[in-house]
Write a protein that holds these residues in place. Structure first.
Motif, mmCIF file in Angstrom:
data_model
loop_
_atom_site.group_PDB
_atom_site.id
_atom_site.type_symbol
_atom_site.label_atom_id
_atom_site.label_comp_id
_atom_site.label_asym_id
_atom_site.label_seq_id
_atom_site.Cartn_x
_atom_site.Cartn_y
_atom_site.Cartn_z
ATOM 1 N N VAL A 27 0.831 -1.208 0.000
ATOM 2 C CA VAL A 27 0.000 0.000 0.000
ATOM 3 C C VAL A 27 0.864 1.256 0.000
ATOM 4 N N ALA A 28 1.905 1.259 0.838
ATOM 5 C CA ALA A 28 2.799 2.421 0.895
ATOM 6 C C ALA A 28 3.455 2.663 -0.466
ATOM 7 N N ALA A 29 3.917 1.579 -1.114
ATOM 8 C CA ALA A 29 4.529 1.716 -2.432
ATOM 9 C C ALA A 29 3.517 2.212 -3.460
ATOM 10 N N SER A 30 2.271 1.717 -3.363
ATOM 11 C CA SER A 30 1.225 2.151 -4.297
ATOM 12 C C SER A 30 0.934 3.638 -4.137
ATOM 13 N N TRP A 31 0.856 4.084 -2.894
ATOM 14 C CA TRP A 31 0.640 5.515 -2.651
ATOM 15 C C TRP A 31 1.780 6.350 -3.226
ATOM 16 N N MET A 32 3.005 5.885 -3.037
ATOM 17 C CA MET A 32 4.164 6.643 -3.520
ATOM 18 C C MET A 32 4.193 6.693 -5.041
ATOM 19 N N ILE A 33 3.797 5.581 -5.677
ATOM 20 C CA ILE A 33 3.716 5.575 -7.141
ATOM 21 C C ILE A 33 2.692 6.601 -7.612
ATOM 22 N N LYS A 34 1.509 6.602 -6.979
ATOM 23 C CA LYS A 34 0.446 7.521 -7.356
ATOM 24 C C LYS A 34 0.854 8.974 -7.152
ATOM 25 N N MET A 35 1.666 9.237 -6.125
ATOM 26 C CA MET A 35 2.104 10.598 -5.823
ATOM 27 C C MET A 35 3.287 11.043 -6.675
ATOM 28 N N VAL A 79 6.393 9.699 -6.699
ATOM 29 C CA VAL A 79 7.704 9.567 -6.055
ATOM 30 C C VAL A 79 8.688 8.839 -6.962
ATOM 31 N N PHE A 80 8.191 7.869 -7.725
ATOM 32 C CA PHE A 80 9.067 7.069 -8.588
ATOM 33 C C PHE A 80 9.029 7.523 -10.041
ATOM 34 N N GLY A 81 8.547 8.748 -10.258
ATOM 35 C CA GLY A 81 8.554 9.303 -11.603
ATOM 36 C C GLY A 81 7.176 9.435 -12.218
ATOM 37 N N GLU A 82 7.076 10.299 -13.209
ATOM 38 C CA GLU A 82 5.792 10.585 -13.844
ATOM 39 C C GLU A 82 5.270 9.416 -14.663
ATOM 40 N N ALA A 83 6.174 8.622 -15.245
ATOM 41 C CA ALA A 83 5.739 7.514 -16.105
ATOM 42 C C ALA A 83 4.899 6.512 -15.316
ATOM 43 N N LEU A 84 5.345 6.157 -14.117
ATOM 44 C CA LEU A 84 4.573 5.231 -13.285
ATOM 45 C C LEU A 84 3.276 5.876 -12.822
ATOM 46 N N ALA A 85 3.341 7.133 -12.418
ATOM 47 C CA ALA A 85 2.158 7.816 -11.907
ATOM 48 C C ALA A 85 1.065 7.923 -12.975
ATOM 49 N N LYS A 86 1.452 8.122 -14.232
ATOM 50 C CA LYS A 86 0.479 8.259 -15.316
ATOM 51 C C LYS A 86 -0.183 6.933 -15.680
ATOM 52 N N ASN A 87 0.445 5.820 -15.329
ATOM 53 C CA ASN A 87 -0.084 4.504 -15.692
ATOM 54 C C ASN A 87 -0.821 3.821 -14.548
ATOM 55 N N VAL A 88 -1.231 4.588 -13.545
ATOM 56 C CA VAL A 88 -1.945 4.021 -12.406
ATOM 57 C C VAL A 88 -3.372 3.639 -12.807
ATOM 58 N N ASP A 89 -3.759 2.432 -12.470
ATOM 59 C CA ASP A 89 -5.143 1.974 -12.625
ATOM 60 C C ASP A 89 -5.603 1.500 -11.250
ATOM 61 N N THR A 90 -6.445 2.275 -10.588
ATOM 62 C CA THR A 90 -6.835 1.968 -9.215
ATOM 63 C C THR A 90 -7.614 0.659 -9.104
ATOM 64 N N HIS A 91 -8.174 0.176 -10.204
ATOM 65 C CA HIS A 91 -8.878 -1.105 -10.161
ATOM 66 C C HIS A 91 -7.925 -2.256 -9.816
ATOM 67 N N GLN A 92 -6.668 -2.121 -10.190
ATOM 68 C CA GLN A 92 -5.694 -3.148 -9.821
ATOM 69 C C GLN A 92 -5.539 -3.215 -8.303
ATOM 70 N N LEU A 93 -5.578 -2.049 -7.653
ATOM 71 C CA LEU A 93 -5.547 -2.010 -6.195
ATOM 72 C C LEU A 93 -6.823 -2.644 -5.638
ATOM 73 N N GLY A 94 -7.941 -2.442 -6.329
ATOM 74 C CA GLY A 94 -9.192 -3.064 -5.919
ATOM 75 C C GLY A 94 -9.098 -4.577 -5.910
ATOM 76 N N PHE A 95 -8.458 -5.157 -6.934
ATOM 77 C CA PHE A 95 -8.288 -6.607 -6.968
ATOM 78 C C PHE A 95 -7.383 -7.085 -5.829
ATOM 79 N N ALA A 96 -6.393 -6.281 -5.476
ATOM 80 C CA ALA A 96 -5.536 -6.624 -4.341
ATOM 81 C C ALA A 96 -6.351 -6.641 -3.047
ATOM 82 N N PHE A 97 -7.257 -5.671 -2.902
ATOM 83 C CA PHE A 97 -8.118 -5.627 -1.715
ATOM 84 C C PHE A 97 -9.040 -6.848 -1.668
ATOM 85 N N VAL A 98 -9.556 -7.262 -2.827
ATOM 86 C CA VAL A 98 -10.399 -8.458 -2.884
ATOM 87 C C VAL A 98 -9.604 -9.690 -2.443
#
Length: 203
Positions: free
Chosen positions: A84-92, A94-113
Motif C-alpha cells: 500500500v505504501a509503495a502504491s501511494w508513492m507511485i500515485k504521488m 515519487v518514482f517518476g511521472e511515467a509510473l504515476a500516469k499509468n496508475v489503474d486503481t482497479h488493480q488495487l481493488g483486486f488486491a483488496f479483494v
C-alpha cells in the motif's frame, strides 16, 4: 566423551508489538479516510515502519515460536502495508511521472479483494485464538469489503465510510489487544480479559 546439551531459547510473545503496529497505522490511516487529516505524505512512514516492519518483526518472532497462525497473519499484513505504501508513492509521483500516469486503481481493488478472501479464512482461525483477536479480524473483513467496493466505485460514499470507520475501530481494539498482551504476560495473570476461544473447531 562429554554429553551433548540441549539449550532451549524462549522468545517473548511478539503479539503486543505486532498489534501495536497495526493499531498505530490504522489510527493514522483512518484519520485521512475520515477527513480529520488530509494527504498521505505523513501516513506513508507509519505504513512502512509500524504497519509493515512492526508486523514483520512479529511474524519472524512468531515463526521462531512455531506459531503458524501468528506468523501467517502478521507476515501477510506486513507485506500488505509495504504494498500500500509503495502504491501511494507511485500515485504521488515519487518514482517518476511515467509510473504515476499509468496508475489503474482497479488493480488495487483486486488486491483488496484478494486480502478480503485471505482475511475471511483468517477470521475462522481467529475464533480459536481469543475473542479480541476475532473482533479485530471481523473489523478487517469490513475494512476490505469497504476498500474493495469503494475502489471499484460501488456505492462509493457509503463503502468508503465503511472502510474508514472499520479502520478506526481496528485501531481501538488493537490498542486494547496490545495492552492486554503486555500486561497479562507482565503480571502473569489476566489483567485485561481477551475472551476465551469459541471452542468450535479445536478439541
Amino acid at each position: 566423551m562429554s554429553n551433548p546439551q540441549q539449550v532451549k531459547i524462549t522468545n517473548a510473545d511478539p503479539s503486543a508489538i505486532g498489534l501495536f503496529g497495526l493499531a498505530m497505522v490504522t489510527l493514522v490511516a483512518s484519520s485521512q479516510k475520515l477527513e480529520w487529516t488530509t494527504g498521505l505524505s505523513y501516513v506513508i512512514p507509519w505504513a512502512i515502519f509500524l504497519g509493515a516492519f512492526a508486523q514483520l518483526f512479529a511474524c519472524i518472532e512468531d515463526s521462531k515460536r512455531g506459531n503458524h497462525f501468528g506468523t501467517t497473519a502478521f507476515g501477510a499484513y506486513a507485506f500488505f502495508w509495504f504494498g500500500v505504501a509503495a502504491s501511494w508513492m507511485i500515485k504521488m509521483g515519487v518514482f517518476g511521472e511515467a509510473l504515476a500516469k499509468n496508475v489503474d486503481t482497479h488493480q488495487l481493488g483486486f488486491a483488496f479483494v484478494g486480502y478480503l478472501i485471505f482475511t475471511l479464512f483468517m477470521t475462522i482461525g481467529a475464533m480459536e485464538a481469543n475473542k479480541v483477536l476475532f473482533i479485530i479480524f471481523v473489523l478487517i473483513d469490513f475494512l476490505f469489503i469497504g476498500l474493495s467496493l469503494s475502489t471499484f466505485g460501488i456505492a462509493e460514499d457509503f463503502t468508503h465510510k465503511l472502510a474508514a470507520v472499520s479502520e478506526l475501530f481496528i485501531a481501538i481494539v488493537s490498542f486494547y489487544g496490545s495492552g492486554a498482551n503486555v500486561l497479562n504476560n507482565h503480571f502473569g495473570r489476566v489483567f485485561l480479559p481477551v475472551g476465551k476461544p469459541f471452542g468450535i473447531f479445536k478439541k
